[in-house]
Design a protein around this motif. Structure first.
Motif, mmCIF file in Angstrom:
data_model
loop_
_atom_site.group_PDB
_atom_site.id
_atom_site.type_symbol
_atom_site.label_atom_id
_atom_site.label_comp_id
_atom_site.label_asym_id
_atom_site.label_seq_id
_atom_site.Cartn_x
_atom_site.Cartn_y
_atom_site.Cartn_z
ATOM 1 N N ALA A 72 0.856 -1.187 0.000
ATOM 2 C CA ALA A 72 0.000 0.000 0.000
ATOM 3 C C ALA A 72 0.893 1.238 0.000
ATOM 4 C CB ALA A 72 -0.908 -0.007 1.232
ATOM 5 N N ASP A 73 0.308 2.385 -0.307
ATOM 6 C CA ASP A 73 1.088 3.618 -0.263
ATOM 7 C C ASP A 73 1.326 4.022 1.191
ATOM 8 O OD1 ASP A 73 -1.631 4.416 0.192
ATOM 9 O OD2 ASP A 73 -1.059 6.465 -0.256
ATOM 10 N N LYS A 74 2.192 4.999 1.406
ATOM 11 C CA LYS A 74 2.613 5.351 2.753
ATOM 12 C C LYS A 74 1.479 5.918 3.606
ATOM 13 C CE LYS A 74 4.429 9.923 1.384
ATOM 14 N NZ LYS A 74 3.483 10.741 2.130
ATOM 15 N N ASP A 75 0.421 6.437 2.975
ATOM 16 C CA ASP A 75 -0.699 7.008 3.715
ATOM 17 C C ASP A 75 -1.809 5.997 3.985
ATOM 18 O OD1 ASP A 75 0.435 9.622 3.841
ATOM 19 O OD2 ASP A 75 -0.160 9.931 1.745
ATOM 20 N N ALA A 108 -3.305 -1.600 4.548
ATOM 21 C CA ALA A 108 -1.891 -1.958 4.711
ATOM 22 C C ALA A 108 -1.659 -3.318 4.076
ATOM 23 C CB ALA A 108 -1.499 -1.985 6.190
ATOM 24 N N ASN A 109 -0.414 -3.609 3.826
ATOM 25 C CA ASN A 109 -0.004 -4.926 3.353
ATOM 26 C C ASN A 109 -0.460 -6.015 4.326
ATOM 27 O OD1 ASN A 109 2.451 -6.990 3.874
ATOM 28 N ND2 ASN A 109 2.186 -6.669 1.698
ATOM 29 N N ASP A 110 -0.894 -7.166 3.804
ATOM 30 C CA ASP A 110 -1.451 -8.200 4.670
ATOM 31 C C ASP A 110 -0.429 -8.796 5.647
ATOM 32 O OD1 ASP A 110 -0.053 -9.552 2.673
ATOM 33 O OD2 ASP A 110 -1.742 -10.802 2.050
ATOM 34 N N ALA A 111 0.847 -8.868 5.240
ATOM 35 C CA ALA A 111 1.865 -9.371 6.169
ATOM 36 C C ALA A 111 2.061 -8.388 7.328
ATOM 37 C CB ALA A 111 3.189 -9.603 5.443
ATOM 38 N N ASN A 112 2.000 -7.090 7.024
ATOM 39 C CA ASN A 112 2.078 -6.099 8.091
ATOM 40 C C ASN A 112 0.901 -6.237 9.051
ATOM 41 O OD1 ASN A 112 4.488 -4.887 7.312
ATOM 42 N ND2 ASN A 112 3.479 -3.402 5.988
ATOM 43 N N CYS A 113 -0.281 -6.482 8.483
ATOM 44 C CA CYS A 113 -1.459 -6.690 9.327
ATOM 45 C C CYS A 113 -1.294 -7.934 10.190
ATOM 46 C CB CYS A 113 -2.714 -6.792 8.463
ATOM 47 S SG CYS A 113 -3.259 -5.222 7.769
ATOM 48 N N ALA A 114 -0.750 -9.000 9.630
ATOM 49 C CA ALA A 114 -0.522 -10.208 10.418
ATOM 50 C C ALA A 114 0.430 -9.931 11.581
ATOM 51 C CB ALA A 114 0.037 -11.318 9.528
ATOM 52 N N GLY A 115 1.458 -9.128 11.317
ATOM 53 C CA GLY A 115 2.382 -8.756 12.386
ATOM 54 C C GLY A 115 1.695 -7.961 13.473
ATOM 55 N N LEU A 116 0.855 -7.013 13.088
ATOM 56 C CA LEU A 116 0.096 -6.227 14.058
ATOM 57 C C LEU A 116 -0.829 -7.123 14.871
ATOM 58 C CD1 LEU A 116 -1.147 -2.884 12.438
ATOM 59 C CD2 LEU A 116 0.183 -3.156 14.538
ATOM 60 N N GLY A 117 -1.450 -8.095 14.190
ATOM 61 C CA GLY A 117 -2.355 -8.998 14.878
ATOM 62 C C GLY A 117 -1.650 -9.832 15.926
ATOM 63 N N ALA A 287 -5.680 -6.044 10.882
ATOM 64 C CA ALA A 287 -6.369 -4.977 10.154
ATOM 65 C C ALA A 287 -7.272 -4.190 11.103
ATOM 66 C CB ALA A 287 -7.178 -5.564 9.001
ATOM 67 N N ALA A 288 -7.897 -4.897 12.053
ATOM 68 C CA ALA A 288 -8.713 -4.211 13.058
ATOM 69 C C ALA A 288 -7.840 -3.332 13.958
ATOM 70 C CB ALA A 288 -9.484 -5.229 13.887
ATOM 71 N N LYS A 289 -6.679 -3.842 14.346
ATOM 72 C CA LYS A 289 -5.757 -3.044 15.164
ATOM 73 C C LYS A 289 -5.298 -1.808 14.394
ATOM 74 C CE LYS A 289 -3.016 -2.088 18.628
ATOM 75 N NZ LYS A 289 -3.589 -1.446 19.842
ATOM 76 N N LEU A 290 -5.043 -1.974 13.103
ATOM 77 C CA LEU A 290 -4.674 -0.849 12.248
ATOM 78 C C LEU A 290 -5.758 0.227 12.300
ATOM 79 C CD1 LEU A 290 -2.508 -0.079 9.937
ATOM 80 C CD2 LEU A 290 -4.252 -0.908 8.355
#
Length: 298
Positions: A72-75, A108-117, A287-290
């Motif tokens: 995804a873009d930076k924003d 956001a990128n799905d791997a980033n979301c997985a990390g946040l999760g 993604a919810a945490k995001l």
């Protein structure tokens, strides 16, 4: 607002997973729908809107967070490319969904979301600084620093699977040679053994010598790649997810041994190597945490 909530969506090539979460991480509703085929941006957005309406009903929702299979873009507004989806190139996904639903949206990128999760509700919840590596079709990654997702000034940081492990190794789709992905992914295992990771896991369970030896070599390769990441980030924990993580008990000992051999004690003090806990729900949770983090900034 009574029980304010957000919705996390994990967009995949075959399914879209949705979860409605309170701020403390309580999940009050979930829904999974098939990704339309062909998975054009217009068709996917239409399906998402229908699913969001079905999930929320008359309830209020503060924000939407979406994990997409690509950068995804930076924003957090544009899905630049979505791997395994049809015709996705610079799709203004957040704008489209906000226009149709009236709900603020961030992606956001799905791997980033997985990390946040995993950092929020999973294996990494006790750590402020950690990295996630997803070992699956590819090797994805996420960096959590001081409790927050780190994506850099361009929004593209954290492509951990694309670091160089062997400068003269197999060609990677990124254009690199010998990336960690070329040794840690499902395709890499197939190339090296002619077998599926699940099959090798079952053989190792039965004590098969060749399978056990393979997992030991695999653990050494993974440890070498992680060594570089540890020197740069000195995380408190490394969380390993993805389909191959089902066999961590067979390769973690070799991974730890390789890390200890390659990394100075000062850079790995009390380092924890952990198996992810949330499985295929991690992207939806993250993604919810995001979304909650976006709400908290407003």
């Amino acid at each position: 607002m009574e029980n304010p909530s957000v919705i996390g969506l994990d967009l995949g090539g075959t399914a879209i997973k949705l979860g409605q979460f309170l701020e403390d991480g309580t999940c009050i509703n979930t829904l999974t729908v098939d990704t339309p085929q062909p998975s054009t941006p217009e068709a996917v957005v239409k399906k998402m809107i229908e699913a969001i309406a079905q999930l929320t009903g008359e309830q209020n929702c503060l924000a939407l967070g979406i994990g997409t299979p690509g950068p995804a873009d930076k924003d957090g507004r544009i899905a630049k490319v979505a791997i395994n989806l049809t015709g996705w190139q610079d799709v203004p996904l957040a704008d489209w969904l906000e226009e149709k639903t009236g709900i603020p949206t961030i992606i956001a990128n799905d791997a980033n979301c997985a990390g946040l999760g995993e950092a929020w509700l999973g294996a990494g919840k006790d750590y402020e600084n950690l990295i996630l590596l997803t070992l699956g079709t590819g090797v994805g990654g996420a960096i959590i620093l001081n409790g927050h997702l780190f994506t850099g000034h361009l929004g593209a940081a954290g492509e951990l699977g694309l670091i160089t492990l062997n400068f003269d190794g197999p060609v990677c789709n990124s254009g690199n040679n010998g990336s960690l992905e070329q040794y840690g992914s499902i395709q890499a295992i197939r190339r090296m053994t002619g077998k599926e990771p699940a099959e090798l896991g079952k053989l190792a369970e039965k004590g098969d010598k060749e399978a056990l030896e393979f997992w030991e070599r695999y653990g050494c390769l993974l440890g070498a790649g992680l060594g570089s990441l540890i020197y740069v980030l000195t995380p408190q924990a490394i969380v390993i997810g993805g389909g191959i993580s089902g066999s961590t008990k067979f390769f973690f000992p070799a991974t730890l041994k390789e890390i200890e051999r390659r990394v100075l004690p000062s850079s790995r003090e009390n380092l924890q190597l952990l198996t992810a806990k949330l499985g295929n729900q991690a992207g939806m949770v993250g993604a919810a945490k995001l979304a909650w983090e976006w709400v908290d900034k407003k």
